[in-house]
Each structure stands twice: as structure tokens, then as C-alpha cells.
Design an enzyme around this catalytic site. Structure first.
Site, PDB file in Angstrom:
ATOM      1  N   HIS A  39      52.067  96.689 111.370  1.00  0.00           N
ATOM      2  CA  HIS A  39      52.172  95.760 110.258  1.00  0.00           C
ATOM      3  C   HIS A  39      52.537  96.447 108.957  1.00  0.00           C
ATOM      4  CE1 HIS A  39      49.442  94.000 113.276  1.00  0.00           C
ATOM      5  NE2 HIS A  39      50.217  92.947 113.099  1.00  0.00           N
ATOM      6  N   GLY A  40      53.053  97.685 109.083  1.00  0.00           N
ATOM      7  CA  GLY A  40      53.630  98.346 107.918  1.00  0.00           C
ATOM      8  C   GLY A  40      52.649  98.907 106.908  1.00  0.00           C
TER       9      GLY A  40
END
Lengths: 182, 293, 444
Positions: free
Chosen positions: A147-148
């Protein structure tokens, strides 16, 4: 019906309702205590077993990790990053100590005194449990592909959805190149 | 003519006795054509519902295993940490909260043993000191090597040996000390030794009368336990009887390490059950007192 | 389930639920207010004991399955892992292993009670048949469970029992072999066999629980039989199940738990075999293999016959006898309390079954009653275990096929009371020892 015979056997049985109640309540209470005591082994059996606990603490030789390299070892079923940081990485981490962060922590608080070159963190993203990769992302540290989330060279969360810095395991140096985790 | 020798009451008693007897009767019923001498009637501290292990003897027993037995016999189910578990030979009652794997005794014992591992940087097999989490080091890499080194006979793993042999620790004790000269008329094959406590069928090795075949069998292990084979650190005399007794005790512990905990829990459970049964009986009588019949 | 319901919803919620899912009504009518004969003796508590046994086995079994590994290379060690490292694992496993024996002990008492008091007779034939089905499922479950630790006895037990089916090669060549290969999933008992046995061992107890539900349903339609064997005539003959039989069953269950706990904590391996502590080795059979004690009578019947196929068929028919019993017994009187002659035959039947169990644990050629010694070999000769098995097996079958049908036609019986509550008819001066309605243990 043999009412009279019964009454002789237990002269107070019918007259004294309290005594009659007492024995039933006693039986139910003692049975309840037993049931609770019996439940414990059946709950406790799901806790870590002896062989799992035996590996809860491991010793690792870190002499072979070159500067700028990291070793990933499995500890309690999870990856632990043992990173031999370069002076540049340490400097970058210390420089940002007072930057605006979601989970503020100084670089010194995340390493052992005199051993700043060693960063030892649990390699599990604090967002939803993925394993971040090193060397990508904006802060020279880790980047979680799920999710970065972006972590810096001290493993602190700088960007993305993760709420906390990469967790530090309990560890201590048992020798110059020997570390005991857990 | 009427058969009325048994009232339903008596019948009930007899039936109850028979049912209980059925279990007792069938329990000890396994008898084979093989024969072996009954193990000696030797006393162990852990016998009976209240028996416990003598920790000093467990330590001596481990020493006998380590110095004598472990040359050929593995104990694959044991780890060094087990030695420091509660009730184990090297448990330290002064530090009950130290996990077995952190015990200095377990660490020291393990560190004295070199075990194979894989070097993760090269993939080579390397030797490293064992940790408490490691299993006891096996003397042979596999069972074929074990057989090859022992004249084709596989030295059994000793992890559960007292559970895996009729007679348990008394059998182990008797076997270790029970080597005898073979009776006249018996042909002992090469590489085998006669032991009357070893189950076997001597019929085809026996020249004498078929009705007087000696009991016992052949074992591939020569006598190991002799006086002064192991010197005990606690001053106990190194007689063969003491050595055999100690190692039988250690093996009994290893096969059933929770034995004392089990019996102590059992005692509490039994007391509890008796109390609750009595109270429930009173409750039952109270409830049924109102019913005439 | 039978008769009219006595349930009266007390609260608004109970009324609301009752019109949607009358589960409280069901519980009330089957477990609380169910009218139960008031003269049931302690032999009747074994139904409740068995229900508890099933629950204990399922709960401990689910726990064991959390730690057990059904793989032929790992199974033995995973069991030892449970015994050594899993928290309280030793206790849970010993409860499960000894629980199987206690379960069978209870079911044999339960069956014997049914035989003695004629609980299989009309209108309870379906109840009895369902019980027989439960017994069959129990045997299958116990057998497969015993295989799981993958010790020597586990392995050779599986080999011998599955090989029974190869006897059918004699009827249609190839069929028996095809069946065994199919059962094994290979050419011998191996990893595939272990895996399917584990799967079925996990499944069958829930099937047992289902059939137990039917068994209880079938019990609650005609209601309980009772020691007198006379059906309930009026409300005076009964008491509500709760609290009268809940407390009595609870007491009996606790008494049952005492020897159970003694086995678990003080003699956990007493009913097992030392050889099963040796990991399975397909290359070497233990010297003497015997099944668990609860299968020994059938094992003795199997070995009593020299012919493989006939032995297998006879063993299966020994169980089939139980299924046929309701239609073999011609007596109109249920309870053997009033069948003095039948009582004797029954007593010998129990002895024969126990005797068969004893024979099953011995070697077939062991001499029971020695006559002397063989002139050549010098070995003892005489009445052997296999001969004794034959005699006892003959009686076992005669009891069902001759005694039960014929005795009902010819026997002299004692007067049977009119109902559970009425005093016994003492016609002819026959001494009634315990009284028709009073179980002695209930006397003030």
C-alpha cells in the site's frame, strides 16, 4: 407412596428448604469450578508450545554483513532486518530526527549506543503486515509494495498509510559481532 | 424345574464385577512364543502415584547416557532444552521462570556438542555448537550408517524406550546387567550375545530337550555397563548397579517427562472428583427423597 | 417429540421465539419435562455416560487435530510433540486414548443392559437398530483412530483389518484385492491410507453424533423401557427427566469419571501396547499383534475358523446378530427379571463374550487345559485357545439363533406386575426379591 418412610430418613428434608437448596447450589458451584479448571488446558494448548518457545530467542553472528548490506533472518516466524548502515545512511537518519513525522523517534533511540551502524528492525509493515523492500521509496529506506508506505534509513514511517515505525525487536549485543534477538 | 439360583440383585453384582474384570483380564494378555526372564524386582523412586524423580540420579543417568549409550543410540525426540524443563535433570528450582531454552545448564551442555548446520552464505555443511533448541545429536547420520557400524543391527532410539518395552525401566536395568554365559548346549551366532532378559526364541539354537529351551534371546550389544565405567560427580559409587539404575531412571524420565506433573494433577483431580461425587450424591438423594416408589 | 408438549413460554421473547423456532420447546420436552419411568436403575445411566463420552472424544479430538500431522513421515513424532511440547498435550491425548476404552466399556454395559431388559423389543426396534449403527460407527472410528499415531501396532492393525477384505477374492477373484487396493490408495498401507483414515476419523464422530440424535428421537417416541419391562401406564409411573434423572445421571457420570481419571493420570498406558511406541516399520512385524481390548472377542471369532473367508464372514455375522435380535427373540416378556431361565443363558452369554475376549488376547495354539506332552516335540498338548474360541463362539451364535427364538416358546416365566407403580403380584408364592418398582439403590 412412602412419604413417611422418606421423612424418617431425612427428617428435615421437607421442612428446611434452605438446607435442601444449599446442597444443590454447592453441587452446581463445585461443578462450575471444575468446568472452569478443565477449560484452561483446552485453551492453553493453543498457546505456543515448548519447541516454539525454544526458538523465541535466537543468537546471530553478524560479522559477515558488509557495510551497506542487510541480512534477513526469521525470528518468531517473521523477518528481521539486520542492516549494516553506511555513514551516509546514519547521517541521513540523524538529520531528520526533528522532521515532521507520524511516529516521532530519534535515530539514537532506535539503535544501541555505540552500535549506530546496526539497525535491527522487524521487517513487517505496520500497516497490514506485508514485508517492505529496501532501496526504493523517497527516503533511502524501505518501501512497502502492498500500500505504498515509505520508511527512512532508520525504519521510521515517513509517507503512506502505515501508522507506526518499523518495530524494534528486543535484542542485545552479546559480543562484538554477536547479537541475541528476543 | 426352575432355575432360580441367582436373584436379579446378585446377577447385577456379578455383572458389574465381570464388566470390571473384563478390562483387567484382557490388559495383560499379550503372550508370545518368545520367552524372556521376568525383569528383576528393582525399586525406582518414581514408582507409584506419589513417586517422583531423584534429580541427582537423573543427572547421573544423563551422564551414563552421554558417555556410554550415546555412542550408538540416538534420542531423537529429546532436545537439550528438555534437560532443563521442570522436573528435568538440570532444572533449577531457584529460577523457575527461566525458560528451559535460556537455562545456563542447557546452554552449557548444548555448547559442548557440535552439530551440523548449513552455512547460509555458502550452502556448505558446517559444524557449530548446539543450542538448547537443538535435538540430541544422533551418533549416526541415518539408520543405514547405524546398521553398518553395528554389524547389521540397528541400535534402537532411546527416546521412549521404557514405554516401548514390556517391563519398562526394570527391563532396561535387568537387560543392562543381565548378561550371562550361555548355557551349555546353546550355539551363539557370531556378533551376538546371550541375555536372558532379551525376548527371543532360542529353540533353533538349542541342542537340548525341547521342553527345556532356556529363556531369553540374543542381543547385538555386548555388555556395556561395568563397574567404574562412568565416574559420578556427586560421589555416588560407580558400581554397575548404580550406573544401570541411573540410566534406567533417566530413560524413564525421557520417555515420560511429564510423569510427575501428571500424577500430581491426577491427585488433585481425584480429590475433586470424590468431593463433587459426594455432593452430587447428596443432591440426588435430596431430590429423590420426595418420590415414593 | 411424543405426547403433548408441556412447554409454556414465560416471557415475551420466549413466545416470539416459540412461533418462529420452537427450540426451547424442544429442549423442554426432551430434556426437562420428558416423562421418564421412575424405576430406572443405574444401568440406565449409561446412556448419559455415553453422551458425555462422545462429547469428551470430540472435544479432545478436535484439539489433538490442531497439533497432529497426518503424514507417514511425521505422524509418530507429531504425537510425541503433543506429549512433550504442547501445553497440557499429554493430558489431552491421554484423555482421548483412554476415553476410547472408557467409551467402549460404557457401550458394552449399555448393550448388555438392553439385552437383559429386552430394550430391543417392540416398540423399540428402530431405537435398537440405530444403536447398532452407532456401535458400528464407533468401531470404525476407534480402528482408524488407533492407526493415526503410526506406531507398529497402528500399522499392522491397519494391515490386518484392511486385509480382511481380501477374503472376498474367494467369492469373485480379484474383487477382494481391488477393494484393499482402493482402501489403501496404493499397494500397501502407506501415507495415502493414513491421510484418508485421518479424514474419516475426523468425520465419523460427527456422523455418530447425528445418529445419536436419531437414537434419542427414537427413544422419545415410545419412551424409556424400564427394569420391569412393563410400559408406562399412567403419570404415576413417571417423573420428569429434570431434575430426577439429570441429577442421577450426573452422579453416575462422576462415578464413571473416577476410574477414567485413574487411567488417564496414573495408568495411561495400561490399556495400550508397548509395541505401539515403536514407529511403524513396514519391513518388520512385531512378534505378537493383538487389537485393542474392545475388539478381542471378534478377533477370537475370526481366528476360531481356519478358513479365511469363512472366518471373516463369521466375524461380521457376530455383529449382524445384534441387528437381527429384535426378530430373533420370541418372548413377549421384556425384562429378564421375570425370565429366570433366560437369565442363566444371558449370564453364560456374558461369560462367553468375556471368554472370547480372553482368547483374542492369547496365541491360538496356547494350551488352556494341558493333557500332557507331545511325544516327539515335548511341547504341551491339550485344549487350546483356538478350541476354546470355537466352543465359546458356538455358544455366542447359539444364544442368538437358538436360545432367543426357542426359549420364548418354552420357558416358564414369573408373574409380571400390571404396571410400574402397582405392587408385585405374589401369586404362587414366588419370592420377588427386589420388588417390581423399587430399585434397591433408591431405598431411603
Amino acid at each position: 407412596m412412602a412419604e413417611s418412610a422418606k421423612a424418617n430418613a431425612h427428617p428435615t428434608a421437607d421442612e428446611d428448604p434452605n438446607r435442601r437448596d444449599f446442597i444443590h447450589i454447592a453441587a452446581l458451584s463445585v461443578a462450575g469450578v471444575g468446568a472452569a479448571a478443565t477449560a484452561w488446558p483446552f485453551i492453553d494448548q493453543m498457546n505456543p508450545s515448548g519447541d516454539t518457545l525454544a526458538l523465541a530467542s535466537i543468537e546471530q553472528d553478524i560479522s559477515k554483513i558488509a557495510v551497506g548490506q542487510q541480512m534477513v533472518i526469521k525470528w518468531r516466524g517473521k523477518p528481521v532486518f539486520i542492516r549494516h548502515r553506511t555513514p551516509a545512511e546514519i547521517a541521513a537518519a540523524v538529520k531528520d530526527d526533528h522532521a515532521d513525522m507520524r511516529d516521532p523517534a530519534s535515530d539514537a533511540s532506535r539503535t544501541k549506543p555505540g552500535q549506530q551502524q546496526w539497525l535491527i528492525v522487524i521487517g513487517v509493515c505496520t500497516h497490514l503486515g506485508c514485508v517492505p523492500n529496501f532501496g526504493t521509496g523517497d527516503y533511502g529506506g524501505w518501501f512497502c509494495p502492498c500500500h505504498g508506505s515509505v520508511y527512512d534509513t532508520s525504519g521510521r514511517i515517513r509517507k503512506g498509510p502505515a501508522p507506526l515505525n518499523l518495530q524494534l525487536p528486543d535484542y542485545q549485543f552479546t559480543g562484538p559481532t554477536q547479537v541475541k534477538i528476543g | 424345574m426352575r432355575f432360580r439360583l441367582m436373584t436379579p440383585n446378585k446377577m447385577r453384582t456379578v455383572l458389574a464385577a465381570l464388566t470390571l474384570g473384563a478390562v483387567a483380564m484382557t490388559a495383560g494378555s499379550a503372550l508370545a512364543k518368545t520367552s524372556a526372564r521376568e525383569p528383576q524386582d528393582v525399586h525406582f523412586s518414581f514408582e507409584g502415584p506419589f513417586g517422583t524423580f531423584d534429580q541427582a540420579e537423573l543427572q547421573r543417568g544423563y551422564k551414563v547416557y552421554y558417555e556410554v549409550c550415546s555412542a550408538c543410540h540416538s534420542m531423537n525426540l529429546l532436545s537439550y532444552r528438555d534437560l532443563a524443563m521442570k522436573g528435568g535433570p538440570f532444572y533449577d528450582p531457584k529460577h523457575p521462570n527461566t525458560p528451559p531454552a535460556q537455562s545456563p545448564y542447557a546452554k552449557a551442555i548444548a555448547a559442548g556438542v557440535q552439530v551440523s548446520d548449513i552455512d547460509t552464505s555458502t550452502g556448505d555443511v558446517v559444524q557449530r555448537p548446539a543450542t538448547p533448541a537443538d535435538h540430541f545429536k544422533a551418533p549416526f547420520p541415518n539408520e543405514y550408517a547405524a546398521k553398518a557400524a553395528n554389524g547389521g543391527a540397528l541400535p534402537p532410539d532411546l527416546s521412549v524406550i521404557t514405554r516401548a518395552r514390556e517391563g519398562g525401566p526394570a527391563y532396561v536395568y535387568s537387560l543392562l546387567l543381565g548378561y550371562e554365559d550361555p548355557p551349555k548346549g546353546m550355539t551363539v551366532p557370531d556378533g551376538k550375545y546371550y541375555n536372558p532378559y532379551m525376548p527371543g526364541d532360542m529353540g533353533s539354537y538349542w541342542a537340548g530337550s525341547k521342553t527345556e529351551v532356556p529363556e531369553g534371546g540374543f542381543i547385538a550389544m555386548p555388555r556395556q555397563i561395568v563397574d567404574d565405567r562412568v565416574s559420578f560427580d556427586d560421589g555416588t559409587k560407580s558400581t554397575s548397579a548404580n550406573e544401570a539404575h541411573a540410566v534406567a531412571t533417566f530413560l524413564a524420565w525421557a520417555a515420560d517427562p511429564h510423569q510427575v506433573e501428571r500424577k500430581q494433577t491426577g491427585l488433585a483431580v481425584m480429590i475433586y472428583l470424590f468431593v463433587l461425587t459426594l455432593i452430587t450424591y447428596l443432591s440426588y438423594r435430596r431430590i429423590w427423597a420426595k418420590i415414593g416408589h | 417429540m411424543s405426547g403433548h408438549s408441556t412447554y409454556e413460554p414465560k416471557t415475551a421473547f420466549e413466545r416470539w421465539l416459540d412461533t418462529r423456532l420452537p427450540i426451547l420447546r424442544l429442549a423442554n420436552d426432551t430434556a426437562l419435562d420428558f416423562p421418564t419411568p421412575k424405576n430406572l436403575n443405574y444401568w440406565w445411566t449409561f446412556g448419559g455416560i455415553l453422551a458425555i463420552c462422545l462429547v469428551v472424544q470430540i472435544v479432545t479430538g478436535i484439539v489433538l487435530a490442531m497439533h497432529y500431522v497426518a503424514n507417514s513421515a511425521l505422524a509418530f513424532n507429531s504425537v510425541e510433540h503433543i506429549m512433550r511440547d504442547v501445553n497440557h498435550g499429554w493430558m489431552i491425548r491421554y484423555i482421548h486414548a483412554n476415553g476410547a476404552s472408557m467409551f467402549f466399556l460404557a457401550v458394552y454395559v449399555h448393550i448388555a443392559r438392553g439385552l437383559y431388559y429386552g430394550s430391543y423389543k417392540a416398540p423399540r426396534e428402530v431405537l435398537w437398530l440405530l444403536g447398532c449403527v452407532i456401535y458400528l460407527l464407533m468401531m470404525a472410528t476407534a480402528f482408524m483412530g488407533y492407526v493415526l499415531p503410526w506406531g507398529q501396532m497402528s500399522y499392522y492393525g491397519a494391515v490386518v483389518i484392511t486385509n480382511l477384505f481380501s477374503a472376498f477374492d474367494k467369492i469373485i477373484p480379484g474383487v477382494g484385492t481391488a477393494i484393499t487396493t482402493w482402501l489403501w490408495g496404493g499397494f500397501a498401507v502407506d501415507n495415502a491410507t493414513l491421510n484418508r483414515f485421518f479424514s474419516l476419523h475426523y468425520l465419523l464422530p460427527f456422523m455418530i453424533a447425528g445418529v445419536v440424535g436419531l437414537h434419542i428421537w427414537a427413544l422419545h417416541v415410545p419412551g424409556n423401557n424400564n427394569p420391569v419391562g412393563v410400559e408406562v401406564k399412567s403419570k404415576a409411573d413417571t417423573v420428569p427427566f429434570h431434575p430426577y434423572y439429570t441429577v442421577k445421571d450426573a452422579f453416575a457420570i462422576l462415578v464413571f469419571f473416577i476410574p477414567f481419571a485413574w487411567f488417564v493420570f496414573f495408568a495411561p498406558e495400561a490399556l495400550g501396547h508397548a509395541d505401539n511406541q515403536v514407529p511403524a516399520n513396514p519391513l518388520a512385524t512385531p512378534i505378537h499383534i493383538v487389537p485393542e481390548w474392545y475388539f478381542l472377542p471378534f478377533y477370537a471369532i475370526l481366528r476360531a475358523v481356519p478358513d479365511k473367508l469363512f472366518g471373516v464372514l463369521l466375524m461380521f455375522s457376530a455383529i449382524a446378530m445384534l441387528f437381527a435380535l429384535p426378530w430373533l427373540d420370541t418372548s413377549k416378556i421384556k425384562s429378564m427379571r421375570y425370565r429366570p431361565t433366560a437369565r442363566w443363558f444371558f449370564g453364560f452369554f456374558i461369560l462367553a463374550t468375556l471368554g472370547l475376549g480372553w482368547c483374542g488376547g492369547k496365541l491360538p495354539d496356547d494350551v488352556v487345559i494341558p493333557f500332557g506332552r507331545d511325544a516327539v516335540s515335548g511341547e504341551a498338548v491339550g485344549f487350546t485357545v483356538v478350541m476354546m474360541s470355537r466352543v465359546l463362539a458356538a455358544y455366542y451364535f447359539a444364544y442368538f439363533l437358538l436360545v432367543m427364538p426357542l426359549l420364548g416358546l418354552f420357558e416358564k416365566t414369573l408373574p409380571v406386575p400390571d404396571s410400574i407403580s402397582t405392587p408385585v403380584l405374589t401369586k404362587g408364592g414366588a419370592a420377588m426379591p427386589s420388588g417390581a418398582a423399587a430399585a434397591p439403590e433408591k431405598k431411603g
